[in-house]
Scaffold this motif. Structure first.
Motif, PDB file in Angstrom:
ATOM      1  N   HIS A 168       0.832  -1.202   0.000  1.00 41.68           N
ATOM      2  CA  HIS A 168       0.000   0.000   0.000  1.00 41.68           C
ATOM      3  C   HIS A 168       0.866   1.251   0.000  1.00 41.68           C
ATOM      4  O   HIS A 168       2.012   1.219   0.480  1.00 41.68           O
ATOM      5  CB  HIS A 168      -0.894   0.038   1.239  1.00 41.68           C
ATOM      6  N   PRO A 169       0.355   2.369  -0.457  1.00 42.97           N
ATOM      7  CA  PRO A 169       1.116   3.620  -0.366  1.00 42.97           C
ATOM      8  C   PRO A 169       1.566   3.938   1.054  1.00 42.97           C
ATOM      9  O   PRO A 169       2.668   4.451   1.257  1.00 42.97           O
ATOM     10  CB  PRO A 169       0.130   4.668  -0.892  1.00 42.97           C
TER      11      PRO A 169
ATOM     12  N   ALA B 271      11.053   4.762  -2.844  1.00 48.45           N
ATOM     13  CA  ALA B 271      10.469   5.512  -1.732  1.00 48.45           C
ATOM     14  C   ALA B 271       8.953   5.629  -1.829  1.00 48.45           C
ATOM     15  O   ALA B 271       8.330   6.262  -0.977  1.00 48.45           O
ATOM     16  CB  ALA B 271      11.093   6.905  -1.667  1.00 48.45           C
ATOM     17  N   GLY B 272       8.354   5.044  -2.847  1.00 46.25           N
ATOM     18  CA  GLY B 272       6.915   5.094  -3.002  1.00 46.25           C
ATOM     19  C   GLY B 272       6.424   3.914  -3.822  1.00 46.25           C
ATOM     20  O   GLY B 272       7.203   3.249  -4.524  1.00 46.25           O
TER      21      GLY B 272
ATOM     22  N   ALA C  66      -6.630   7.000   6.342  1.00 44.90           N
ATOM     23  CA  ALA C  66      -7.393   6.122   5.460  1.00 44.90           C
ATOM     24  C   ALA C  66      -7.100   4.648   5.692  1.00 44.90           C
ATOM     25  O   ALA C  66      -7.902   3.791   5.324  1.00 44.90           O
ATOM     26  CB  ALA C  66      -7.105   6.479   4.002  1.00 44.90           C
ATOM     27  N   SER C  67      -5.937   4.342   6.304  1.00 47.22           N
ATOM     28  CA  SER C  67      -5.575   2.936   6.521  1.00 47.22           C
ATOM     29  C   SER C  67      -5.268   2.645   7.981  1.00 47.22           C
ATOM     30  O   SER C  67      -4.662   1.624   8.294  1.00 47.22           O
ATOM     31  CB  SER C  67      -4.354   2.586   5.660  1.00 47.22           C
ATOM     32  N   ARG C  68      -5.718   3.526   8.864  1.00 44.60           N
ATOM     33  CA  ARG C  68      -5.330   3.425  10.277  1.00 44.60           C
ATOM     34  C   ARG C  68      -5.758   2.115  10.919  1.00 44.60           C
ATOM     35  O   ARG C  68      -5.058   1.570  11.774  1.00 44.60           O
ATOM     36  CB  ARG C  68      -5.914   4.603  11.054  1.00 44.60           C
TER      37      ARG C  68
ATOM     38  N   CYS D 198      -2.062   3.541  -6.349  1.00 47.67           N
ATOM     39  CA  CYS D 198      -1.396   4.828  -6.555  1.00 47.67           C
ATOM     40  C   CYS D 198      -2.410   5.914  -6.901  1.00 47.67           C
ATOM     41  O   CYS D 198      -2.334   7.042  -6.378  1.00 47.67           O
ATOM     42  CB  CYS D 198      -0.345   4.713  -7.651  1.00 47.67           C
ATOM     43  N   ARG D 199      -3.368   5.600  -7.777  1.00 50.17           N
ATOM     44  CA  ARG D 199      -4.397   6.578  -8.133  1.00 50.17           C
ATOM     45  C   ARG D 199      -5.258   6.930  -6.930  1.00 50.17           C
ATOM     46  O   ARG D 199      -5.645   8.088  -6.743  1.00 50.17           O
ATOM     47  CB  ARG D 199      -5.273   6.038  -9.265  1.00 50.17           C
ATOM     48  N   ARG D 200      -5.556   5.926  -6.105  1.00 48.91           N
ATOM     49  CA  ARG D 200      -6.399   6.172  -4.926  1.00 48.91           C
ATOM     50  C   ARG D 200      -5.782   7.218  -4.006  1.00 48.91           C
ATOM     51  O   ARG D 200      -6.485   8.077  -3.465  1.00 48.91           O
ATOM     52  CB  ARG D 200      -6.596   4.863  -4.154  1.00 48.91           C
TER      53      ARG D 200
END
Length: 453
Positions: A299-300, A394-395, A443-445, A429-431
């Motif tokens: 995930h990002p 890094a991403g 958003a992913s906590r 990536c788009r999200r």
């Protein structure tokens, strides 16, 4: 001699005698989410022979559960059958009648589905075994236990105590006991449990097994931790970075390799006792690490954990007992423990079947082709200045490009699976495009709760 087929009628009687009345059959999609179908125990034979329906579109789900319209699988056509692997069946929660088994997806005529992640891992494991190679693997999982504060803007720890502290263990002793009991009841072998560094954070180390067993065990362990946490009225988070000011959660992968019974990571004259073959397989993993990264860090938000100086190993480097290198060699010691490797960068957003399958392919490549191995890194790579090893991507976008360029992983996973994974990586990536860190972390906590609380 082949193993005798399961006596399904006898298995059903045994399960009923144990009070197990329902079977949860799970698989893990490209976003790393565990999906499930449930059948009554009376449908056990059908679940193992025919399976239950599951649309291929499930792999087009983003990590928030939304179907990405640009994904190649974002279409209403087709159906698959999720077939329960009853060899891996175990209790999920016996007190309430639940059993669990992982599943493989097949076409309705019973032929393998080229996009199935668990089948891919199983196939690559068998290929290695056919060539006399045995891999043992095991995961460590880290998570935080807490409750949301107002407006879900923070994770509030539910028990006091310091890093690795007995104070936190005593404060949460009932919780720790319940985690151990749940693992024991499910027949899930584990090595150790302890409070981790972060606030309200714990770690569970699972016993090693075959790659397929290791992946199955991680899926089951996450379900058990999630269930026990909810029984206490709490939530657990496996997010790689639930809060900016907190350390992240890893999902480190440990593995050892033998060829015709002989260990390859020890007994040689190389650094840390590496054999020549062991050095080459480590060199292969190091060389292909950027391409492996989006399978280890799905995930990002994963890349917010991979920061220099944070004990998350964001450099393309290896070391001997160095916890700031992406690959850590743990040599054989006087205590009799065998040597093994640790992949430090992995977290629990990963689909463990895909990660292990790709690692197996990379190990096989390192044993078929001689790969050079640079000198091990000593100390913190971030402090080496101009002598520092390369930084890993890094991403997610950069890591996905490395994955897309990898002819090794394309061949190992197959065109269908490799292309579908690229679609999913680009969807993630788009999200997250344009989000600041606060938005991304929020958003992913509460991962694995898809969509948040």
């Amino acid at each position: 001699m082949a193993d005798a087929p399961l006596d399904l009628a006898a298995l059903e009687r045994e399960l009923r005698h144990s009070g197990l009345r329902r079977l949860a059959i799970s698989w893990v999609n490209h976003a790393g989410a565990t999906l499930v179908k449930v059948v009554p125990i009376g449908a056990l034979a059908a679940a193992a022979r025919v399976g239950v329906g599951f649309s291929p579109v499930s792999d087009a789900f983003r990590s928030d559960g939304v179907i990405d319209p640009a994904h190649g699988l974002a279409r209403p056509d087709g159906d698959l059958r999720l077939v329960a692997d009853l060899e891996a069946l175990t209790s999920l929660e016996a007190s309430s009648g639940w059993a669990w088994a992982p599943g493989n997806r097949r076409h309705r005529d019973g032929t393998p589905y080229a996009g199935d992640q668990r089948s891919c891992c199983q196939r690559l494991q068998r290929q290695l075994e056919h060539n006399g190679l045995t891999v043992q693997a095991g995961f460590e999982l880290e998570w935080m236990v807490g409750l949301p504060t107002a407006e879900d803007r923070a994770l509030e720890a539910v028990m006091a105590g310091g890093p690795y502290g007995a104070d936190r263990l005593v404060e949460g002793l009932d919780y720790a006991a319940a985690i151990g009991d749940a693992c024991d009841s499910a027949g899930l072998p584990w090595l150790q449990f302890h409070p981790e560094y972060g606030r309200g954070q714990f770690e569970l180390s699972l016993a090693p097994g075959s790659p397929l067993e290791a992946a199955d065990r991680l899926v089951l362990a996450k379900l058990l931790v999630q269930r026990v946490s909810r029984r206490f009225g709490w939530h657990c988070s496996f997010s790689p970075k639930p809060m900016a000011e907190l350390v992240g959660n890893g999902g480190h992968l440990h593995l050892s390799v033998r060829r015709h019974g002989d260990p390859l990571l020890q007994g040689g004259s190389g650094p840390g006792g590496l054999s020549e073959a062991g050095a080459s397989l480590l060199g292969s993993l190091l060389e292909h690490l950027p391409a492996l990264l989006p399978l280890a860090c799905n995930h990002p938000v994963s890349f917010r954990r991979l920061a220099p100086g944070s004990w998350s190993a964001p450099f393309q480097a290896w070391g001997i007992e160095n916890r700031e290198t992406a690959l850590r060699l743990v040599p054989a010691g006087g205590d009799g423990a065998a040597a093994h490797l640790e992949l430090k960068v992995a977290d629990l957003t990963a689909n463990p079947y895909l990660l292990l399958g790709a690692v197996l392919a990379t190990v096989a490549e390192g044993l078929a082709t001689s790969y050079p191995l640079p000198e091990p890194i000593e100390g913190d790579p971030a402090r080496l200045g101009a002598e520092a090893p390369p930084r890993l991507p890094a991403g997610l976008a950069e890591a996905s490009q490395a994955f897309g360029r990898s002819s090794l992983l394309r061949a190992a996973l197959g065109e269908t699976l490799h292309g579908s994974l690229l679609d999913s990586q680009q969807a993630e990536c788009r999200r997250a495009e344009g989000w600041d860190d606060d938005t991304l972390l929020a958003a992913s906590r509460w991962w694995p709760i898809v969509g948040g609380l």
